[in-house]
Design an enzyme around this catalytic site. Structure first.
Site, PDB file in Angstrom:
ATOM      1  CE  LYS A  54       8.756  -4.693  -5.202  1.00 23.81           C
ATOM      2  NZ  LYS A  54       7.267  -5.516  -4.793  1.00 23.81           N
ATOM      3  CB  SER A  79       3.824   1.383  -3.171  1.00 18.51           C
ATOM      4  OG  SER A  79       4.698   0.983  -2.777  1.00 18.51           O
ATOM      5  CD  GLU A 205       5.860  -6.259   8.864  1.00 13.95           C
ATOM      6  OE1 GLU A 205       5.687  -6.543   8.316  1.00 13.95           O
ATOM      7  OE2 GLU A 205       5.287  -7.143   9.814  1.00 13.95           O
ATOM      8  N   GLY A 209       3.835  -0.895  10.175  1.00  9.81           N
ATOM      9  CA  GLY A 209       2.542  -1.692   9.027  1.00  9.81           C
ATOM     10  C   GLY A 209       3.414  -2.943   9.123  1.00  9.81           C
ATOM     11  CG  ASP A 211       1.285  -6.452   7.190  1.00 10.93           C
ATOM     12  OD1 ASP A 211       1.990  -5.676   6.998  1.00 10.93           O
ATOM     13  OD2 ASP A 211       1.425  -7.087   6.203  1.00 10.93           O
ATOM     14  CB  SER A 305      14.682  -3.848  -0.797  1.00 10.54           C
ATOM     15  OG  SER A 305      14.611  -2.758  -0.105  1.00 10.54           O
TER      16      SER A 305
END
Length: 333
Positions: A54, A79, A205, A209, A211, A305
């Site tokens: 990030k 988060s 994912e 979750g 989506d 990650s």
């Protein structure tokens, strides 16, 4: 909706990040290679500044602020890992930072965000809307809002991790990347199609979750209830307006894995490779393990990650996993 970022934006981000972001190592594991019958290359963003990829997107976005934006400050919501990234990048650039974080985020991430100088505003992820809180803060205080994934400069910055991977190891047959809101995966997709167009690219994912998988297969964005999963970095409800079209265009498939599979991968990384990886960081490897028959003889990239997991939490997850395995084996008798 702003224009979608392109590969040239990733190259420009790489220049801005030169000397700021770590060029993280690519690790190998003979044990992993033997298990999958493939050559695996782990891009270890758990060794990135603040412990996750990030930082790349956050610094790239903030470095493009004008003088007025820098003076007024930045707002964001996250988060955990994007929160730390914004706080650190803002400190390096002399920008005040305010970040909206869920009150049940890992304490290590809240403490680190504050430690980097960020002002933390807590909320309840199951009853409150973090985006609305962030927008209200930005409007009220004149801050520039930088979301965790749905921003062209953030996406371009995240893509630099895959850019480094391809520069170091050359073409790959398959590449697995964690998927939450889609910043890392969409940035990775821009790089993959430019540098290794034949490479199969998979977003991964948590099963709770899905989506992204629903959206990818239906052709339209899908919003779900807040997922309950140990992969807190992927506890998102919907892909972004920018990330979805890139993923839909450039990704080969979106896969899901269980929390149990994530814990098993965390244990593998800790015991075999001597590295700490947070649950979200294990998504790619968990999916690769599940696909090992299809990957035999292939060159496979896995994006790790991040590594921001509390040590006590790590022990708890390992302990719960051991009990479940013992119960399962007892039941099998």
């Amino acid at each position: 909706m702003s224009a979608l970022p392109i590969f040239d934006d990733v190259l420009a981000a790489a220049e801005r990040l030169r000397g700021q972001a770590h060029r993280t190592p690519v690790l190998r594991s003979r044990t992993a290679d033997a298990e999958l019958g493939a050559e695996l290359f782990f891009k270890c963003e758990n060794f990135q500044r603040m412990g996750a990829f990030k930082f790349r997107g956050a610094f790239n976005a903030l470095s493009r602020f004008d003088a007025g934006q820098r003076k007024r400050g930045v707002a964001s919501f996250s988060s955990g890992n994007h929160a730390q990234a914004i706080a650190l990048a803002a400190r390096l650039l002399g920008i005040p930072a305010t970040i909206v974080m869920p009150k049940d985020a890992p304490q290590i991430k809240i403490d680190a965000t504050r430690g980097y100088g960020g002002r933390v505003v807590l909320y309840d992820r199951y009853t409150e809307d973090r985006e609305q809180i962030g927008r209200d803060l930005a409007e009220r205080e004149g801050l520039t809002l930088i979301p965790p994934f749905d921003h062209a400069d953030v996406i371009a910055g995240q893509g630099t991790a895959a850019l480094e991977l391809f520069e170091e190891v050359g073409p790959l047959d398959a590449l697995f990347a964690p998927l939450g809101g889609g910043g890392l995966l969409s940035g990775t997709a821009l790089v993959t199609r430019a540098r290794a167009p034949q490479c199969k690219l998979y977003g991964v994912e948590p099963a709770a979750g899905d989506d992204g998988q629903q959206a990818f297969r239906s052709g339209q964005r899908v919003k779900i209830d807040m997922p309950r999963t140990i992969a807190d970095g992927a506890q998102t409800q919907q892909l972004g307006e920018l990330t979805f079209p890139i993923i839909r265009r450039d990704v080969d498939d979106v896969l899901t894995v269980s929390d149990d599979e994530l814990v098993d991968c965390m244990r593998f990384f800790a015991s075999r490779m001597k590295i700490i990886v947070e649950p979200t960081g294990c998504l790619g490897f968990a999916a690769a393990r599940a696909m090992k028959e299809e990957l035999r003889g292939r060159r496979v990239g896995v994006l790790i990650s991040g590594g921001n997991v509390d040590v006590a939490r790590l022990g708890t997850l390992f302990g719960m996993h051991e009990i479940e395995q013992l119960n399962a084996s007892s039941g099998a008798r």
